[in-house]
Design a protein around this motif. Structure first.
Motif, short mmCIF file in Angstrom:
data_model
loop_
_atom_site.label_atom_id
_atom_site.label_comp_id
_atom_site.label_asym_id
_atom_site.label_seq_id
_atom_site.Cartn_x
_atom_site.Cartn_y
_atom_site.Cartn_z
N ALA A 67 82.27 74.57 7.29
CA ALA A 67 83.11 73.86 6.07
C ALA A 67 84.31 72.73 6.96
CB ALA A 67 83.81 74.57 4.88
N GLY A 68 84.43 73.52 8.72
CA GLY A 68 85.21 73.20 9.43
C GLY A 68 84.92 71.84 9.84
N ARG A 69 83.81 70.78 9.77
CA ARG A 69 82.98 70.18 10.37
C ARG A 69 83.96 68.85 9.40
NH1 ARG A 69 77.85 72.32 10.79
NH2 ARG A 69 77.27 71.10 9.17
N GLY A 70 84.48 69.45 7.67
CA GLY A 70 84.47 67.85 7.12
C GLY A 70 83.85 67.55 5.97
N GLY A 71 83.65 67.04 4.77
CA GLY A 71 82.89 65.93 4.57
C GLY A 71 83.27 66.60 3.31
N ASP A 72 82.62 66.16 2.11
CA ASP A 72 82.85 65.63 0.93
C ASP A 72 83.00 67.18 -0.03
OD1 ASP A 72 83.22 63.64 1.06
OD2 ASP A 72 81.59 62.77 0.14
N TRP A 73 81.87 68.35 0.55
CA TRP A 73 81.95 69.81 -0.68
C TRP A 73 82.50 70.55 0.62
CZ3 TRP A 73 78.20 71.27 -3.83
CH2 TRP A 73 77.56 70.35 -4.82
N THR A 74 83.38 70.72 -0.40
CA THR A 74 84.64 72.31 -0.12
C THR A 74 83.48 73.40 -0.04
OG1 THR A 74 85.17 72.42 -1.96
CG2 THR A 74 86.59 70.72 0.03
N VAL A 75 84.08 74.92 0.15
CA VAL A 75 84.01 76.09 -0.36
C VAL A 75 83.74 76.62 -1.78
CG1 VAL A 75 83.83 78.14 -0.12
CG2 VAL A 75 84.47 76.84 2.13
N ASP A 76 85.36 76.02 -1.94
CA ASP A 76 85.85 75.79 -3.13
C ASP A 76 83.93 75.34 -4.29
OD1 ASP A 76 87.48 77.61 -3.36
OD2 ASP A 76 89.15 75.73 -3.98
#
Length: 230
Positions: free
Chosen positions: A103-112
């Motif tokens: 998730a640290g690489r960014g992008g639209d999807w989050t951990v939530d």
């Protein structure tokens, strides 16, 4: 323009040829399933696209750019996620840590978002990944594969060895993901594969022997019975 184009690819393991002149395409927003018996070349196709087993000849284009022979980490940075069949979690990290790294690489999807897709992972967020059941680990590796800017997800045998209820959860997750991702799925469970797929490629002995729309196909289709049924 297709998001993924594989053209006339030959892939080898040492001197043994695993793929013979394989060509396939995947449009943006599609779920494309690769079917075939064990050893047909399905997993090798995914590994070839992901740069793990580069082709000896042929061309692979992702989002219009030639990625043939690129290293895997560069391909992943382009937005391609790969979920191998052996559920490679980071066992000493917690569920949350397994998700936070990509998730640290960014992008639209989050951990939530990942927790929304698989609520059980939220309940297990502080558990070590190595202590999870096989089904829980499968949820984790699929969720992890979505993070970090993934646009094309390669899924290898996500239902293998899972209890029926977990298989149903995986099927539902793939159906939910269809609105946001492009997916190439390798799956031995033909019924599940046909439930989620838009198109199907059938492989035998490292060659594409059939292509069809998934709509209307059943496990009893003569081509599937010839090349997929055990």
């Amino acid at each position: 323009m297709a998001l993924l184009d594989v053209e006339n690819v030959d892939t080898f393991y040492g001197q043994s040829q695993a793929l013979h002149d394989v060509s396939l395409s995947v449009e943006q927003g599609e779920v494309v399933t690769l079917l075939g018996r064990n050893g047909a070349g399905k997993t090798t196709t995914l590994r070839t696209v992901a740069g793990i087993t580069p082709p000896r000849s042929g061309t692979i284009r992702y989002d219009g750019e030639d990625i043939t022979g690129e290293s895997t980490y560069k391909i992943i940075q382009r937005g391609l996620g790969y979920v191998p069949e052996d559920r490679q979690v980071w066992p000493q990290l917690t569920v949350a840590e397994n998700l936070e790294v990509p998730a640290g690489r960014g992008g639209d999807w989050t951990v939530d978002d990942a927790y929304d897709l698989f609520p059980k992972l939220h309940d297990l967020s502080n558990a070590q990944a190595g202590d999870l059941s096989g089904g829980e680990q499968q949820m984790l590796v699929i969720a992890r594969g979505l993070l970090g800017g993934t646009r094309l997800l390669l899924l290898d045998e996500p239902s293998e060895g899972l209890a029926p209820q977990i298989v149903a959860d995986v099927r539902d997750a793939i159906l939910e993901l269809k609105d946001d991702l492009t997916i190439v799925l390798v799956e031995q469970n033909v019924r599940l594969a046909l439930d989620v797929a838009d198109r199907v490629y059938v492989l035998a002995n490292g060659r594409v022997v059939h292509e069809d729309d998934a709509e209307g196909l059943t496990p009893d289709d003569p081509t599937l019975r010839e090349h997929v049924a055990v």
